[in-house]
Design a protein around this motif. Structure first.
Motif, PDB file in Angstrom:
ATOM      1  N   ASP A  33      71.760 110.702  98.517  1.00 46.90           N
ATOM      2  CA  ASP A  33      71.292 110.363  99.855  1.00 46.90           C
ATOM      3  C   ASP A  33      71.606 108.920 100.230  1.00 46.90           C
ATOM      4  O   ASP A  33      71.161 108.429 101.271  1.00 46.90           O
ATOM      5  N   GLY A  34      72.389 108.220  99.385  1.00 47.89           N
ATOM      6  CA  GLY A  34      72.735 106.832  99.657  1.00 47.89           C
ATOM      7  C   GLY A  34      74.221 106.647  99.888  1.00 47.89           C
ATOM      8  O   GLY A  34      74.985 107.610 100.006  1.00 47.89           O
ATOM      9  N   THR A  35      74.641 105.384  99.928  1.00 46.39           N
ATOM     10  CA  THR A  35      76.051 105.049 100.135  1.00 46.39           C
ATOM     11  C   THR A  35      76.715 104.927  98.764  1.00 46.39           C
ATOM     12  O   THR A  35      76.915 103.834  98.251  1.00 46.39           O
ATOM     13  N   PHE A  36      77.047 106.069  98.152  1.00 46.64           N
ATOM     14  CA  PHE A  36      77.528 106.108  96.774  1.00 46.64           C
ATOM     15  C   PHE A  36      79.039 106.205  96.650  1.00 46.64           C
ATOM     16  O   PHE A  36      79.585 106.137  95.545  1.00 46.64           O
ATOM     17  N   ALA A  37      79.747 106.392  97.746  1.00 42.35           N
ATOM     18  CA  ALA A  37      81.179 106.694  97.688  1.00 42.35           C
ATOM     19  C   ALA A  37      81.996 105.524  97.137  1.00 42.35           C
ATOM     20  O   ALA A  37      81.538 104.380  97.077  1.00 42.35           O
ATOM     21  N   ASN A  38      83.210 105.833  96.738  1.00 40.03           N
ATOM     22  CA  ASN A  38      84.144 104.826  96.250  1.00 40.03           C
ATOM     23  C   ASN A  38      84.562 103.932  97.422  1.00 40.03           C
ATOM     24  O   ASN A  38      85.091 104.428  98.421  1.00 40.03           O
ATOM     25  N   PRO A  39      84.351 102.620  97.326  1.00 38.82           N
ATOM     26  CA  PRO A  39      84.719 101.742  98.448  1.00 38.82           C
ATOM     27  C   PRO A  39      86.219 101.680  98.704  1.00 38.82           C
ATOM     28  O   PRO A  39      86.641 101.170  99.753  1.00 38.82           O
ATOM     29  N   ALA A  40      87.022 102.210  97.776  1.00 43.05           N
ATOM     30  CA  ALA A  40      88.470 102.254  97.997  1.00 43.05           C
ATOM     31  C   ALA A  40      88.900 103.539  98.690  1.00 43.05           C
ATOM     32  O   ALA A  40      90.078 103.712  99.015  1.00 43.05           O
ATOM     33  N   SER A  41      87.939 104.460  98.935  1.00 46.44           N
ATOM     34  CA  SER A  41      88.253 105.720  99.622  1.00 46.44           C
ATOM     35  C   SER A  41      88.206 105.497 101.127  1.00 46.44           C
ATOM     36  O   SER A  41      87.136 105.514 101.741  1.00 46.44           O
ATOM     37  N   ILE A  72      86.776  85.276  96.959  1.00 41.96           N
ATOM     38  CA  ILE A  72      85.867  85.816  95.942  1.00 41.96           C
ATOM     39  C   ILE A  72      86.488  87.054  95.305  1.00 41.96           C
ATOM     40  O   ILE A  72      86.828  88.015  95.995  1.00 41.96           O
ATOM     41  N   VAL A  73      86.632  87.040  93.993  1.00 43.14           N
ATOM     42  CA  VAL A  73      87.186  88.162  93.235  1.00 43.14           C
ATOM     43  C   VAL A  73      86.083  88.719  92.342  1.00 43.14           C
ATOM     44  O   VAL A  73      85.502  87.988  91.524  1.00 43.14           O
ATOM     45  N   TRP A  74      85.766  90.005  92.491  1.00 37.16           N
ATOM     46  CA  TRP A  74      84.718  90.612  91.674  1.00 37.16           C
ATOM     47  C   TRP A  74      85.177  90.777  90.227  1.00 37.16           C
ATOM     48  O   TRP A  74      86.319  91.139  89.970  1.00 37.16           O
ATOM     49  N   LEU A 230      94.463  90.167  84.428  1.00 35.27           N
ATOM     50  CA  LEU A 230      94.274  90.589  83.047  1.00 35.27           C
ATOM     51  C   LEU A 230      94.104  92.097  82.952  1.00 35.27           C
ATOM     52  O   LEU A 230      94.353  92.690  81.904  1.00 35.27           O
ATOM     53  N   ILE A 231      93.633  92.700  84.049  1.00 36.16           N
ATOM     54  CA  ILE A 231      93.401  94.142  84.099  1.00 36.16           C
ATOM     55  C   ILE A 231      94.314  94.735  85.167  1.00 36.16           C
ATOM     56  O   ILE A 231      94.295  94.283  86.316  1.00 36.16           O
ATOM     57  N   HIS A 232      95.089  95.737  84.797  1.00 31.39           N
ATOM     58  CA  HIS A 232      96.066  96.324  85.710  1.00 31.39           C
ATOM     59  C   HIS A 232      95.678  97.759  86.075  1.00 31.39           C
ATOM     60  O   HIS A 232      95.021  98.451  85.301  1.00 31.39           O
ATOM     61  N   GLY A 233      96.106  98.176  87.270  1.00 34.26           N
ATOM     62  CA  GLY A 233      95.869  99.550  87.690  1.00 34.26           C
ATOM     63  C   GLY A 233      95.168  99.633  89.021  1.00 34.26           C
ATOM     64  O   GLY A 233      93.970  99.424  89.109  1.00 34.26           O
ATOM     65  N   GLY A 234      95.912  99.922  90.067  1.00 36.37           N
ATOM     66  CA  GLY A 234      95.310 100.098  91.385  1.00 36.37           C
ATOM     67  C   GLY A 234      95.448  98.914  92.308  1.00 36.37           C
ATOM     68  O   GLY A 234      95.345  99.060  93.518  1.00 36.37           O
ATOM     69  N   GLY A 235      95.635  97.732  91.734  1.00 34.01           N
ATOM     70  CA  GLY A 235      95.854  96.550  92.569  1.00 34.01           C
ATOM     71  C   GLY A 235      94.651  96.103  93.363  1.00 34.01           C
ATOM     72  O   GLY A 235      94.793  95.436  94.394  1.00 34.01           O
ATOM     73  N   HIS A 236      93.438  96.426  92.889  1.00 36.65           N
ATOM     74  CA  HIS A 236      92.232  95.999  93.598  1.00 36.65           C
ATOM     75  C   HIS A 236      92.099  94.470  93.569  1.00 36.65           C
ATOM     76  O   HIS A 236      92.725  93.787  92.779  1.00 36.65           O
ATOM     77  N   GLU A 237      91.241  93.974  94.433  1.00 35.62           N
ATOM     78  CA  GLU A 237      90.950  92.528  94.507  1.00 35.62           C
ATOM     79  C   GLU A 237      92.232  91.703  94.646  1.00 35.62           C
ATOM     80  O   GLU A 237      92.473  90.752  93.906  1.00 35.62           O
ATOM     81  N   ARG A 241      92.331  91.831  89.986  1.00 40.76           N
ATOM     82  CA  ARG A 241      91.381  92.502  89.089  1.00 40.76           C
ATOM     83  C   ARG A 241      91.241  93.957  89.514  1.00 40.76           C
ATOM     84  O   ARG A 241      90.442  94.286  90.397  1.00 40.76           O
ATOM     85  N   SER A 242      91.985  94.826  88.857  1.00 40.87           N
ATOM     86  CA  SER A 242      91.948  96.238  89.213  1.00 40.87           C
ATOM     87  C   SER A 242      90.713  96.921  88.627  1.00 40.87           C
ATOM     88  O   SER A 242      90.148  96.476  87.629  1.00 40.87           O
ATOM     89  N   GLY A 243      90.329  98.031  89.255  1.00 41.55           N
ATOM     90  CA  GLY A 243      89.185  98.816  88.801  1.00 41.55           C
ATOM     91  C   GLY A 243      88.296  99.205  89.961  1.00 41.55           C
ATOM     92  O   GLY A 243      88.115  98.430  90.906  1.00 41.55           O
ATOM     93  N   THR A 244      87.734 100.422  89.917  1.00 42.91           N
ATOM     94  CA  THR A 244      86.832 100.871  90.970  1.00 42.91           C
ATOM     95  C   THR A 244      85.621  99.953  91.052  1.00 42.91           C
ATOM     96  O   THR A 244      84.980  99.668  90.036  1.00 42.91           O
TER      97      THR A 244
END
Length: 388
Positions: A33-41, A72-74, A230-237, A241-244
Motif C-alpha cells: 500500500d506504499g510507494t515500493f516500486a523501483n525508482p528506475a522503473s 550527491i551520490v547514494w 567501483l560497482i558496475h551494472g546499470g549506470g545508476h547515479e 554507483r550502480s545498483g537498485t
C-alpha cells in the motif's frame, strides 16, 4: 547496585537510534500500500513516485551541506563512500599523480582503503596528529609533493571527537592543486558544513550517525571531479554507483538530514548541557584523564581514561552502561586504540579509556546514572586491586 532492565545508552558515536519521525516516513515506502516500486522503473506511475521520493531525499541531504542535489551520490554507507572517494578518485586521476595524503588516526574505512591503494602502486603518506588529535595546515603543506593529487582528512574523529580545521586544510590542498576529501560521518548534524564556501571536493556521509537507518550513505562529489566507479551494472547515479536504489532507506536518510538541519542548534544545546553535567560528575575521580583538552572537540563525544584500573575488567563490570573503549569498529581488539596511541596516551590508560557519546535522546538521568556506574565500578575494582 542493581542493573537496570535496559543499559544506559551512551554510544551514539557508534550508531544512533532511528528517530521515530524517520521510521514513520520510511514505512510509507515498504509495503504493497506504499510507494515500493523501483525508482528506475520509468514506464509506470509507481516508479515515477519512487523516483520522486529519491530525488526529494537527495535534495534534503544536499541542503544540509549546501550542495547541488546533482552532486550527491547514494552509497551503502560512509565506508563505501570513503572507498569510492579514495579508490575512485585515485584511479580516475592517476595520470596526474599517484600520491595520497591522509592521517594515521583516520577511520579504518580510510586507512584500510589507503593500504589497498598501495597494493595497486599508489603512494600514501600518513600524517601524525598533535596532542589534541589535529592535523595542522603546516604539517600538510610540508607533506605535499608534486605528484600529490588527493588529501583525505576527517572533520571529526570518531574516537576522541577532535576537530580538524577543514577550511584551512582544504585551502592548503587546493593551493597545491590537490583535491580534498573529508570523512564527515561524525560531523554531519553536529557542526556546520557548507561545500558551497568550503574547499571540499569529496565528502562522505552516513545516515545512521544522524538518527537515520543503517545501510545508506552518500558521497558528495563536486561538479567536475572525476571519480571512477567501483560497482558496475546499470549506470545508476550518473555512472558512479550502480545498483537498485533502496527507496525506503534513502527517504530515511533524507528525513533524518532534514531534521538535523532544522534541529542542529537545539540538539547541540541539549547535548552541551548534558556534557557539562557529565564532566562535572566525573572530573573529581582520581586518576582520570581527558583524552583531548576541552575546546578541541565536538560536544557529543567525551573520551576519558583512567589510571590504576584494568581496562577489560572496567568494561566487563559496566554491563549496565552501553559505551565503547575506543572505536566501536575495533571493540573486539584488545590492543590499545591506535588513535589514542597516536596522541601519546600510555597503553595502560588507553586500554582503560571510555568513549562516552551523547545524543538527541540522552537525558540527565542517563548522565547521572552513567556517572554513578563509572564511579562505583572504579571504586570496586581499585579496592580489589589494592585491598586495605
Amino acid at each position: 547496585m542493581s542493573l537496570p532492565a535496559t543499559p544506559i545508552y551512551m554510544d551514539y558515536a557508534a550508531t544512533t537510534p532511528v528517530d521515530p519521525r524517520v521510521a514513520q516516513e520510511m514505512a510509507r515506502y515498504l509495503g504493497l500500500d506504499g510507494t515500493f516500486a523501483n525508482p528506475a522503473s520509468r514506464s509506470h506511475m509507481l516508479g515515477w513516485l519512487a523516483e520522486q521520493a529519491v530525488e526529494g531525499a537527495r535534495r534534503q541531504v544536499a541542503d544540509l551541506i549546501h550542495a547541488d542535489p546533482r552532486e550527491i551520490v547514494w552509497t551503502s554507507g560512509a565506508t563505501e563512500a570513503d572507498n569510492l572517494a579514495l579508490i575512485g578518485f585515485m584511479r580516475a586521476n592517476r595520470a596526474r599523480g599517484r600520491h595520497l595524503i591522509t592521517s594515521c588516526i583516520e577511520h579504518k574505512a580510510i586507512l584500510d582503503t589507503a593500504a589497498s591503494l598501495e597494493q595497486e602502486g599508489f603512494e600514501v603518506t600518513l600524517l601524525s596528529p598533535d596532542r589534541n588529535g589535529r592535523i595542522t595546515p603546516e604539517q600538510l603543506s610540508r607533506a605535499l609533493r608534486p605528484d600529490t593529487i588527493l588529501v583525505s582528512l576527517m572533520a571529526v574523529n570518531n574516537e576522541t571527537g577532535s576537530r580538524n580545521d577543514i577550511d584551512a586544510l582544504g585551502r592548503v590542498a587546493h593551493e597545491h592543486g590537490a583535491a580534498f576529501h573529508v570523512d564527515a560521518a561524525q560531523a554531519a548534524g553536529k557542526i556546520p558544513l557548507n561545500v558551497e564556501t568550503q574547499p571540499i571536493d569529496l565528502l562522505s556521509l552516513s545516515a545512521h550517525k544522524v538518527y537515520g537507518p543503517k545501510g545508506i550513505g552518500a558521497l558528495y562529489v563536486r561538479r567536475g571531479t572525476q571519480v571512477a566507479p567501483l560497482i558496475h551494472g546499470g549506470g545508476h547515479e550518473r555512472g558512479m554507483r550502480s545498483g537498485t536504489l533502496p527507496t525506503h532507506q534513502i527517504v530515511g536518510m533524507g528525513t533524518a538530514f532534514a531534521l538535523a538541519r532544522a534541529e542542529r542548534e537545539q540538539d547541540n544545546r541539549h547535548i552541551a548541557t548534558l556534557r557539562t553535567r557529565l564532566v562535572a560528575k566525573l572530573e573529581g575521580l582520581p586518576g582520570l584523564h581527558f583524552s583531548i583538552e576541552e575546546g578541541y572537540g565536538v560536544a557529543n563525544i567525551l573520551s576519558v581514561g583512567f589510571d590504576d584500573v584494568d581496562g577489560q575488567a572496567l568494561l566487563m563490570e559496566m554491563r549496565s552502561l552501553a559505551t565503547a573503549s575506543g572505536s566501536a569498529c575495533n571493540s573486539a581488539d584488545v590492543a590499545p586504540s591506535y588513535v589514542l596511541k597516536a596522541l601519546g596516551i600510555p597503553s595502560s590508560r588507553a586500554l582503560a579509556t571510555l568513549r562516552l557519546s551523547l545524543g538527541r535522546f540522552s537525558s540527565e538521568q542517563d548522565v547521572d546514572g552513567a556517572a554513578d556506574i563509572i564511579t562505583t565500578t572504579l571504586t570496586r575494582l581499585r579496592s580489589i586491586k589494592s585491598p586495605a
